[in-house]
Scaffold this motif. Sequence first.
Motif, PDB file in Angstrom:
ATOM      1  N   UNK A 172     110.236  48.592  28.282  1.00  0.00           N
ATOM      2  CA  UNK A 172     108.823  48.423  28.620  1.00  0.00           C
ATOM      3  C   UNK A 172     108.510  49.015  29.991  1.00  0.00           C
ATOM      4  N   UNK A 173     109.400  48.812  30.954  1.00  0.00           N
ATOM      5  CA  UNK A 173     109.176  49.368  32.283  1.00  0.00           C
ATOM      6  C   UNK A 173     109.334  50.883  32.281  1.00  0.00           C
ATOM      7  N   UNK A 174     110.246  51.406  31.440  1.00  0.00           N
ATOM      8  CA  UNK A 174     110.358  52.853  31.302  1.00  0.00           C
ATOM      9  C   UNK A 174     109.099  53.449  30.692  1.00  0.00           C
ATOM     10  N   UNK A 175     108.521  52.740  29.709  1.00  0.00           N
ATOM     11  CA  UNK A 175     107.245  53.160  29.132  1.00  0.00           C
ATOM     12  C   UNK A 175     106.141  53.121  30.178  1.00  0.00           C
ATOM     13  N   UNK A 176     106.163  52.070  31.009  1.00  0.00           N
ATOM     14  CA  UNK A 176     105.199  51.971  32.098  1.00  0.00           C
ATOM     15  C   UNK A 176     105.313  53.167  33.035  1.00  0.00           C
ATOM     16  N   UNK A 177     106.543  53.528  33.375  1.00  0.00           N
ATOM     17  CA  UNK A 177     106.758  54.662  34.279  1.00  0.00           C
ATOM     18  C   UNK A 177     106.210  55.954  33.682  1.00  0.00           C
ATOM     19  N   UNK A 181     103.153  57.990  35.201  1.00  0.00           N
ATOM     20  CA  UNK A 181     103.334  59.372  35.637  1.00  0.00           C
ATOM     21  C   UNK A 181     102.189  60.254  35.136  1.00  0.00           C
ATOM     22  N   UNK A 182     101.785  60.057  33.878  1.00  0.00           N
ATOM     23  CA  UNK A 182     100.674  60.836  33.328  1.00  0.00           C
ATOM     24  C   UNK A 182      99.389  60.549  34.082  1.00  0.00           C
ATOM     25  N   UNK A 183      99.101  59.252  34.300  1.00  0.00           N
ATOM     26  CA  UNK A 183      97.871  58.867  34.991  1.00  0.00           C
ATOM     27  C   UNK A 183      97.868  59.383  36.426  1.00  0.00           C
ATOM     28  N   UNK A 199      95.429  53.696  31.451  1.00  0.00           N
ATOM     29  CA  UNK A 199      95.664  52.747  32.553  1.00  0.00           C
ATOM     30  C   UNK A 199      95.866  51.320  32.054  1.00  0.00           C
ATOM     31  N   UNK A 200      94.979  50.757  31.203  1.00  0.00           N
ATOM     32  CA  UNK A 200      95.261  49.400  30.682  1.00  0.00           C
ATOM     33  C   UNK A 200      96.510  49.353  29.806  1.00  0.00           C
ATOM     34  N   UNK A 201      96.829  50.450  29.116  1.00  0.00           N
ATOM     35  CA  UNK A 201      98.076  50.492  28.348  1.00  0.00           C
ATOM     36  C   UNK A 201      99.271  50.375  29.290  1.00  0.00           C
ATOM     37  N   UNK A 202      99.184  51.061  30.404  1.00  0.00           N
ATOM     38  CA  UNK A 202     100.248  51.003  31.410  1.00  0.00           C
ATOM     39  C   UNK A 202     100.416  49.582  31.942  1.00  0.00           C
ATOM     40  N   UNK A 203      99.299  48.915  32.210  1.00  0.00           N
ATOM     41  CA  UNK A 203      99.348  47.543  32.722  1.00  0.00           C
ATOM     42  C   UNK A 203      99.925  46.586  31.681  1.00  0.00           C
ATOM     43  N   UNK A 204      99.561  46.771  30.411  1.00  0.00           N
ATOM     44  CA  UNK A 204     100.090  45.908  29.346  1.00  0.00           C
ATOM     45  C   UNK A 204     101.602  46.060  29.226  1.00  0.00           C
TER      46      UNK A 204
END
Length: 317
Positions: A172-177, A181-183, A199-204
């Motif tokens: 999940x944290x790798x997905x966040x990263x 990175x894209x944002x 951005x909200x996907x990243x936060x989730x």
Amino acid sequence: MIVWSVLIALAGAFCMALGSALQERDAVRAPGHSVARVGFLVHLARRPRWVIGTAGAGAGVALHLVALSGAPLTIIQPIGVTGLLFAIVLSALFNRTRVRAGQIAAGTAVMAGLSGLLLLFPHSAEVPQLSIGTGLGLTGAILALGCAVFAAAHWVRPGPRVLLLATVGGAALGTTSALARVVAANAAADWTAVFTWLTPMCLAAAVLGGLFQQNAYRTGHFAAAYATLLVVDPVVGAGIGALLLGEGLPTTPLNQVLAVGAALLALGGTVVLALARNRNPEALRAVADRDEPTATKPGNASPGARASTTTTSGESR
């Protein structure tokens, strides 16, 4: 300049390890089931020591970024991995136990394997692009995986459970990263890129990763949890970068073989840490108040039987 960057990177690795070790102290002590729900994070956010630990981990990330500004990635990334040895020593210090040679050897294996993976994957300087649909599918997949593992983890013993929880947390944290990175890369060219659905996907994904990370610490197997997160986070991030962001995989057969060997080395060291008898003693004492899978449900048992079952469950872990 490179010398200062190396020292800053070492300081960052220590701060990350210290912050995580402080977080583990409150994660183990928090009330609730063995695998806690989202409210668990709210409880932790009210604990001063956990907040200090979170600030310490954040400072570690900031120092790592500062170090990267003054030295190549190939130098700084492997230095950041040294945080695992700091974490092993700090955990032993806080729990008043001795550091075993096997732990150091396993930690060194994880560091060597992860460093190899970080160096073998190519690093692209191009601005990454990701469609909203792809981002939604990626976030939905990690959330679905998290729900499935959360339901199953209650019935898994603490040793395997820490690997299961930390793997999902790292994923999940790798997905966040990857999403961040894209944002961030697109926001550098146009600041309005922050106001997209990514951005909200990243936060989730970040909240899910934090929940599983703290639950992994909650098992009391801190070194194994930290090692697993340290390995899975960058590997998943690199994998998403290679498959979805066009950043590529190791191209030559030699580099591919070396990457597989490095991954196996890191995985083997992590498993050794999970199996080691270095569990936080407080996690054992907390078993009586939690739903350990082999403990007898107290509803129909006599008080004496409940006490006996709890003791057996605690000692078996």
